[in-house]
Scaffold this motif. Sequence first.
Motif, mmCIF file in Angstrom:
data_model
loop_
_atom_site.group_PDB
_atom_site.id
_atom_site.type_symbol
_atom_site.label_atom_id
_atom_site.label_comp_id
_atom_site.label_asym_id
_atom_site.label_seq_id
_atom_site.Cartn_x
_atom_site.Cartn_y
_atom_site.Cartn_z
ATOM 1 N N LEU A 49 47.034 47.722 40.817
ATOM 2 C CA LEU A 49 46.529 46.726 40.103
ATOM 3 C C LEU A 49 46.060 45.382 40.978
ATOM 4 C CD1 LEU A 49 48.525 46.784 36.843
ATOM 5 C CD2 LEU A 49 46.206 47.288 37.161
ATOM 6 N N LEU A 50 46.999 45.468 42.094
ATOM 7 C CA LEU A 50 46.700 44.059 42.858
ATOM 8 C C LEU A 50 45.252 44.459 43.886
ATOM 9 C CD1 LEU A 50 50.351 43.527 44.152
ATOM 10 C CD2 LEU A 50 49.242 42.033 43.089
ATOM 11 N N PHE A 51 45.171 45.699 44.350
ATOM 12 C CA PHE A 51 44.278 46.133 45.087
ATOM 13 C C PHE A 51 42.841 45.785 43.992
ATOM 14 C CE2 PHE A 51 44.596 47.379 49.280
ATOM 15 C CZ PHE A 51 46.055 47.597 49.361
ATOM 16 N N LEU A 52 42.870 45.974 42.745
ATOM 17 C CA LEU A 52 41.946 45.781 41.904
ATOM 18 C C LEU A 52 41.456 44.271 41.729
ATOM 19 C CD1 LEU A 52 42.477 48.544 38.973
ATOM 20 C CD2 LEU A 52 40.731 48.628 40.734
ATOM 21 N N ASP A 53 42.663 43.597 41.551
ATOM 22 C CA ASP A 53 42.564 41.992 41.735
ATOM 23 C C ASP A 53 41.774 41.396 42.888
ATOM 24 O OD1 ASP A 53 43.121 39.539 40.413
ATOM 25 O OD2 ASP A 53 44.371 39.261 42.138
ATOM 26 N N ILE A 54 42.211 41.966 43.995
ATOM 27 C CA ILE A 54 41.513 41.550 45.325
ATOM 28 C C ILE A 54 40.227 41.762 45.236
ATOM 29 C CG2 ILE A 54 41.604 42.164 47.692
ATOM 30 C CD1 ILE A 54 44.455 42.579 47.808
ATOM 31 N N THR A 55 39.693 43.087 44.997
ATOM 32 C CA THR A 55 38.319 43.311 44.968
ATOM 33 C C THR A 55 37.604 42.683 43.947
ATOM 34 O OG1 THR A 55 38.569 45.234 43.187
ATOM 35 C CG2 THR A 55 38.631 45.732 45.804
ATOM 36 N N THR A 56 38.075 42.272 42.896
ATOM 37 C CA THR A 56 37.479 41.307 41.743
ATOM 38 C C THR A 56 37.344 39.956 42.241
ATOM 39 O OG1 THR A 56 38.661 42.533 39.980
ATOM 40 C CG2 THR A 56 37.979 40.419 39.364
ATOM 41 N N ARG A 57 38.510 39.492 43.049
ATOM 42 C CA ARG A 57 38.404 37.978 43.579
ATOM 43 C C ARG A 57 37.435 37.891 44.790
ATOM 44 N NH1 ARG A 57 42.531 34.569 42.164
ATOM 45 N NH2 ARG A 57 44.113 35.406 40.940
ATOM 46 N N VAL A 58 37.085 39.072 45.289
ATOM 47 C CA VAL A 58 36.181 39.271 46.805
ATOM 48 C C VAL A 58 34.792 38.952 45.797
ATOM 49 C CG1 VAL A 58 35.171 40.623 48.330
ATOM 50 C CG2 VAL A 58 37.589 40.272 48.182
ATOM 51 N N PHE A 59 34.320 39.662 44.756
ATOM 52 C CA PHE A 59 33.219 40.062 44.154
ATOM 53 C C PHE A 59 32.891 38.837 43.175
ATOM 54 C CE2 PHE A 59 33.725 44.697 45.414
ATOM 55 C CZ PHE A 59 32.531 44.593 46.226
ATOM 56 N N GLU A 60 33.777 37.794 43.207
ATOM 57 C CA GLU A 60 33.207 36.898 42.210
ATOM 58 C C GLU A 60 31.975 35.967 42.791
ATOM 59 O OE1 GLU A 60 36.506 34.173 41.553
ATOM 60 O OE2 GLU A 60 37.266 35.626 40.034
ATOM 61 N N SER A 61 32.161 36.129 44.346
ATOM 62 C CA SER A 61 30.874 35.355 44.795
ATOM 63 C C SER A 61 29.583 36.261 44.772
ATOM 64 C CB SER A 61 31.267 34.976 46.338
ATOM 65 O OG SER A 61 31.361 36.142 46.875
ATOM 66 N N PHE A 62 29.569 37.387 44.545
ATOM 67 C CA PHE A 62 28.512 38.115 44.597
ATOM 68 C C PHE A 62 27.592 37.997 43.129
ATOM 69 C CE2 PHE A 62 30.475 41.521 47.704
ATOM 70 C CZ PHE A 62 29.868 40.562 48.639
ATOM 71 N N ASP A 63 28.240 38.446 42.071
ATOM 72 C CA ASP A 63 27.540 38.343 40.930
ATOM 73 C C ASP A 63 28.705 38.747 39.909
ATOM 74 O OD1 ASP A 63 25.848 38.424 38.564
ATOM 75 O OD2 ASP A 63 24.366 39.657 39.624
ATOM 76 N N LYS A 64 28.355 38.067 38.555
ATOM 77 C CA LYS A 64 29.382 38.357 37.459
ATOM 78 C C LYS A 64 29.287 39.900 36.862
ATOM 79 C CE LYS A 64 31.325 34.449 37.569
ATOM 80 N NZ LYS A 64 32.841 34.210 38.306
ATOM 81 N N ASP A 65 27.765 40.333 37.072
ATOM 82 C CA ASP A 65 27.752 41.573 36.281
ATOM 83 C C ASP A 65 28.078 42.487 37.013
ATOM 84 O OD1 ASP A 65 26.412 43.464 34.820
ATOM 85 O OD2 ASP A 65 24.558 43.595 35.982
ATOM 86 N N LYS A 66 29.160 43.507 36.372
ATOM 87 C CA LYS A 66 29.755 44.766 37.073
ATOM 88 C C LYS A 66 29.028 45.874 37.263
ATOM 89 C CE LYS A 66 34.318 43.840 34.597
ATOM 90 N NZ LYS A 66 34.882 42.956 35.588
ATOM 91 N N ARG A 67 27.534 45.658 36.719
ATOM 92 C CA ARG A 67 26.564 46.955 37.162
ATOM 93 C C ARG A 67 25.742 46.356 38.282
ATOM 94 N NH1 ARG A 67 24.599 48.488 31.705
ATOM 95 N NH2 ARG A 67 25.052 46.340 31.400
ATOM 96 N N HIS A 68 26.037 45.332 39.043
ATOM 97 C CA HIS A 68 25.129 44.786 39.791
ATOM 98 C C HIS A 68 25.155 45.911 41.267
ATOM 99 C CE1 HIS A 68 23.603 42.218 43.349
ATOM 100 N NE2 HIS A 68 22.939 41.310 42.264
ATOM 101 N N PRO A 69 24.021 46.151 41.668
ATOM 102 C CA PRO A 69 23.907 47.129 42.825
ATOM 103 C C PRO A 69 24.975 46.773 44.012
ATOM 104 C CG PRO A 69 21.822 46.360 42.210
ATOM 105 C CD PRO A 69 22.723 45.604 41.517
ATOM 106 N N VAL A 70 25.294 45.553 44.267
ATOM 107 C CA VAL A 70 26.097 45.477 45.441
ATOM 108 C C VAL A 70 27.632 45.740 45.013
ATOM 109 C CG1 VAL A 70 27.096 43.398 46.758
ATOM 110 C CG2 VAL A 70 24.922 43.555 46.300
ATOM 111 N N ARG A 71 27.960 45.487 43.747
ATOM 112 C CA ARG A 71 29.444 45.878 43.308
ATOM 113 C C ARG A 71 29.359 47.395 43.326
ATOM 114 N NH1 ARG A 71 31.856 42.227 38.550
ATOM 115 N NH2 ARG A 71 33.092 41.153 40.170
ATOM 116 N N VAL A 72 28.350 47.967 42.485
ATOM 117 C CA VAL A 72 28.529 49.594 42.420
ATOM 118 C C VAL A 72 28.511 50.199 43.943
ATOM 119 C CG1 VAL A 72 27.040 51.517 41.788
ATOM 120 C CG2 VAL A 72 27.061 49.509 40.287
ATOM 121 N N ALA A 73 27.811 49.749 44.939
ATOM 122 C CA ALA A 73 27.796 50.282 45.954
ATOM 123 C C ALA A 73 29.421 50.101 46.824
ATOM 124 C CB ALA A 73 26.880 49.428 47.254
ATOM 125 N N GLY A 74 30.170 48.915 46.582
ATOM 126 C CA GLY A 74 31.380 48.774 47.088
ATOM 127 C C GLY A 74 32.292 49.883 46.417
#
Length: 92
Positions: A49-74
């Motif tokens: 859960l902590l690692f999921l929180d870290i990735t969520t906080r890092v990706f706040e700067s990319f885009d809010k959409d969870k299906r954004h290609p940058v998030r999916v690639a990560g």
Amino acid sequence: MKILLMTYSVILNGLLGFVWIIFISKLLEVFNASGKSFWMGFFITIATLLFLDITTRVFESFDKDKRHPVRVAGYVSFGIVVLVSIVIIKTS
């Protein structure tokens, strides 16, 4: 610009996957030695859960959409690192 963000996402999530595997492996070693399986499951769940929180906080700067290609690639790179570690490294 999207290629640069995607590369950053893949590298960052790959590194987080590798760190997650190291952390979980160390937890398994500690709790297998003491025989406390309930606590092992509890701490592995908390660590995940902590690692999921870290990735969520890092990706706040990319885009809010969870299906954004940058998030999916990560997410895919995180999964590939974990699967390679479990299948190839742990079986040898």
